[in-house]
Each structure stands twice: as structure tokens, then as C-alpha cells.
Motif scaffolding. Structure first.
Motif, short mmCIF file in Angstrom:
data_model
loop_
_atom_site.label_atom_id
_atom_site.label_comp_id
_atom_site.label_asym_id
_atom_site.label_seq_id
_atom_site.Cartn_x
_atom_site.Cartn_y
_atom_site.Cartn_z
N GLY A 65 0.83 -1.20 0.00
CA GLY A 65 0.00 0.00 0.00
C GLY A 65 0.86 1.25 0.00
O GLY A 65 1.91 1.30 0.65
N ILE A 66 0.42 2.28 -0.72
CA ILE A 66 1.19 3.52 -0.86
C ILE A 66 0.54 4.56 0.05
O ILE A 66 -0.53 5.10 -0.28
N PRO A 67 1.13 4.88 1.19
CA PRO A 67 0.48 5.78 2.14
C PRO A 67 0.38 7.22 1.62
O PRO A 67 1.20 7.67 0.82
N GLN A 68 -0.63 7.92 2.10
CA GLN A 68 -0.70 9.36 1.89
C GLN A 68 0.38 10.03 2.73
O GLN A 68 0.87 9.48 3.73
N GLY A 69 0.75 11.25 2.36
CA GLY A 69 1.70 12.00 3.16
C GLY A 69 2.87 12.52 2.36
O GLY A 69 2.76 12.79 1.16
N ARG A 70 4.01 12.65 3.03
CA ARG A 70 5.21 13.19 2.39
C ARG A 70 6.02 12.07 1.76
O ARG A 70 6.16 10.99 2.34
N MET A 71 6.55 12.32 0.58
CA MET A 71 7.31 11.30 -0.14
C MET A 71 8.45 11.94 -0.90
O MET A 71 8.44 13.14 -1.19
N ARG A 72 9.43 11.10 -1.21
CA ARG A 72 10.65 11.59 -1.88
C ARG A 72 10.98 10.69 -3.06
O ARG A 72 10.88 9.46 -2.96
N THR A 73 11.37 11.29 -4.18
CA THR A 73 11.77 10.52 -5.35
C THR A 73 13.29 10.53 -5.48
O THR A 73 13.95 11.49 -5.08
N GLU A 74 13.83 9.46 -6.04
CA GLU A 74 15.24 9.42 -6.41
C GLU A 74 15.38 8.64 -7.71
O GLU A 74 14.59 7.74 -7.98
N VAL A 75 16.37 9.00 -8.50
CA VAL A 75 16.53 8.45 -9.84
C VAL A 75 17.99 8.13 -10.10
O VAL A 75 18.89 8.89 -9.70
N ASP A 76 18.25 7.00 -10.78
CA ASP A 76 19.58 6.63 -11.22
C ASP A 76 19.53 6.21 -12.69
O ASP A 76 18.62 5.47 -13.09
N VAL A 77 20.49 6.68 -13.47
CA VAL A 77 20.64 6.19 -14.84
C VAL A 77 21.54 4.96 -14.75
O VAL A 77 22.74 5.07 -14.52
N THR A 78 20.95 3.78 -14.91
CA THR A 78 21.70 2.55 -14.68
C THR A 78 22.38 2.01 -15.93
O THR A 78 23.31 1.21 -15.85
N ARG A 79 21.91 2.43 -17.09
CA ARG A 79 22.54 2.00 -18.34
C ARG A 79 22.50 3.18 -19.30
O ARG A 79 21.58 3.31 -20.12
N PRO A 80 23.44 4.11 -19.20
CA PRO A 80 23.42 5.26 -20.09
C PRO A 80 23.72 4.85 -21.54
O PRO A 80 24.35 3.81 -21.79
N GLY A 81 23.25 5.64 -22.47
CA GLY A 81 23.51 5.35 -23.88
C GLY A 81 23.11 6.52 -24.75
O GLY A 81 22.35 7.39 -24.34
N LYS A 82 23.62 6.54 -25.98
CA LYS A 82 23.28 7.61 -26.92
C LYS A 82 21.95 7.39 -27.60
O LYS A 82 21.26 8.33 -27.97
N ARG A 83 21.58 6.10 -27.80
CA ARG A 83 20.32 5.80 -28.49
C ARG A 83 19.33 5.05 -27.62
O ARG A 83 18.12 5.15 -27.84
#
Length: 263
Positions: A65-83
Motif C-alpha cells: 500500500g502507498i500511504p498518503q503523506g510526504r514522499m521523496r523521489t530518487e533516480v539513477d541512470v543505470t545504463r546510459p547510452g546515446k540511443r
């Protein structure tokens, strides 16, 4: 709709949810669509100046379950590429990962395959505004339901079986900020299961732990054509599928595996 948006921004990667994100079954939890769109927005922000490197497939896993309230996002580029590039994103609530997502980007040279592109679809006209009727037993004040304009051509929330409709968001994803076409689509894509349940929801559970959306192109209009159906298997599982389109043609396909069980 009294809420200004699904979320309000606190800082660069922190947000507060509003009642517009509410699940139909428990107002203390969020519907899966807005968190999926929030992660898509975080993924898009890793390439803000490259519109020709869009999301081509995103899979969103709800880890409970995804609670209501305050939340934080984080992102990683795990396989970078030109195309081709793979990006991972996570949504933290109460110091735990509540939702995770992986997305493939595929670069699209503008117009490079225009002569081979599929023709526009012959879709039904947009119906006039309709009374918004939700699942039996659901409050008419249901936040997520009221935050989206649902205009059915066939089926409906209260009728088991396939459904086809035009839909658009009534409010932005984040207050005071534009909502990208992909994020607008993700807000509603997680509704494929709820729109097309084959059995009465008062008697049966349909639990989709994940959502996968394969994108041909971004929608060109605020109105999105949504054609959804579910299939029930013999061993307590199901599959919800949907085609998303606009007047210019196919936009994306949606798939959700389902746990199907009596309540």
C-alpha cells in the motif's frame, strides 16, 4: 474538484500528496496512477533538454500500500547510452521504498520513419459530460475519481466487463507546474484493471502489483482514448490490458497481471 493538484512540491525531490490521489478502497492510501506519474516525471527530469529521448517503456512496481503523506523521489541512470538508456526511480514514503520503476528511453530522430507510420484511428466522438459514477459502495467524493474526467462510450465503473472511454485530467500532477504528456497518461494507465474488471468488485479482489506501459509516442492532446479489457485465468490470476490512443493514432499499450480472489 476542490484539490489544486495530485501533489504539492516541498523541495526538488520531495512532495506532499493531496486527497486527489486517494485509493477507492482506503483514503489513507494512494491510487497507483499518480505515484506512477510522479516517478515518470522524475525520470523525464534526468534529460530535461532532450525531448527526442523519451520514455519508450515504463514498468512500475507497487511494493505494498502507498500511504498518503510526504514522499521523496530518487533516480539513477543505470545504463546510459546515446540511443537507448535504462533509468531506475524510487518513491520513498516513511523511510521505505513504496514504489519503484524502470524505464527504457529510445532516441527518436524526428520524422525519420514518418512515411511508414500507422494511419490515424477512426475513434468515436467525445461524449458530452457525464455523471461521474464510480464503483458500487465508493463515495461520490472519491478523490482520484473526481480528479479525472471519465466519459464512457461502452461499459463503466459500475458495470463489470470491458470499457472504452475518453478521459483527461482535471488537475495537474504537481500544483503550479505543467504535467508532461507521458505523466498525464501514467495517471490514468493504472486504471485499466479497475475499468474492466470481469467480476463484481463487491465480491472479488483484483490486485495488480505492477503496471507496464509500452509507449509508441507521447499523446498530442489532453483527451486520451482508453480501451480496456480483462481476462480471468483458471488458477486465481488475471490479465488487464488496455490500448491508449488519440486522434492521431496509437499511443501506448498497458498490461497488468492480477491476483484474483474472493473477498
Amino acid at each position: 474538484m476542490s484539490e489544486p493538484a495530485f501533489y504539492t512540491r516541498v523541495d526538488e525531490d520531495t512532495y506532499d500528496s493531496t486527497p486527489a490521489t486517494a485509493s477507492p478502497w482506503d483514503e489513507s492510501l494512494q491510487h497507483g496512477g499518480p505515484p506512477a506519474a510522479l516517478l515518470a516525471t522524475a525520470i523525464e527530469a534526468t534529460r530535461p533538454d532532450e525531448p527526442d529521448f523519451p520514455i519508450a517503456r515504463i514498468t512500475v512496481d507497487m511494493l505494498g500500500g502507498i500511504p498518503q503523506g510526504r514522499m521523496r523521489t530518487e533516480v539513477d541512470v543505470t545504463r546510459p547510452g546515446k540511443r537507448v538508456e535504462l533509468v531506475e526511480a524510487r518513491l520513498h514514503v516513511d523511510d521505505r521504498v513504496a514504489v519503484s520503476a524502470t524505464a527504457w528511453r529510445i532516441r527518436q530522430p524526428p520524422g525519420s520513419t514518418q512515411e511508414h507510420a500507422a494511419a490515424p484511428l477512426d475513434l468515436p466522438p467525445l461524449p458530452d459530460e457525464q455523471p461521474q459514477e464510480f464503483f458500487p459502495g465508493t463515495s461520490p467524493e472519491w478523490g482520484y475519481g473526481r480528479a479525472v474526467d471519465w466519459r464512457f462510450v461502452t461499459g463503466g465503473y459500475a458495470a463489470p466487463g470491458p470499457a472504452s472511454l475518453w478521459t483527461r485530467l482535471r488537475i495537474p500532477l504537481v500544483e503550479g507546474e505543467p504535467t508532461s504528456p507521458i505523466a498525464r497518461m501514467l495517471v490514468v494507465a493504472d486504471s485499466a484493471n479497475g475499468l474492466s474488471g470481469e467480476l463484481p468488485l463487491a465480491e472479488w479482489l483484483f490486485i495488480p502489483p505492477t503496471l507496464s506501459v509500452t509507449v509508441l509516442r507521447a499523446p498530442q492532446d489532453e483527451w486520451l482514448w482508453f480501451d480496456a479489457h480483462s481476462t480471468i485465468g483458471p488458477h486465481g490470476r488475471g490479465l488487464a490490458q488496455a490500448t491508449l490512443a488519440d486522434r492521431a493514432g496509437l499511443v501506448a499499450v498497458v498490461a497488468q497481471p492480477l491476483l484474483v480472489a474472493p473477498r
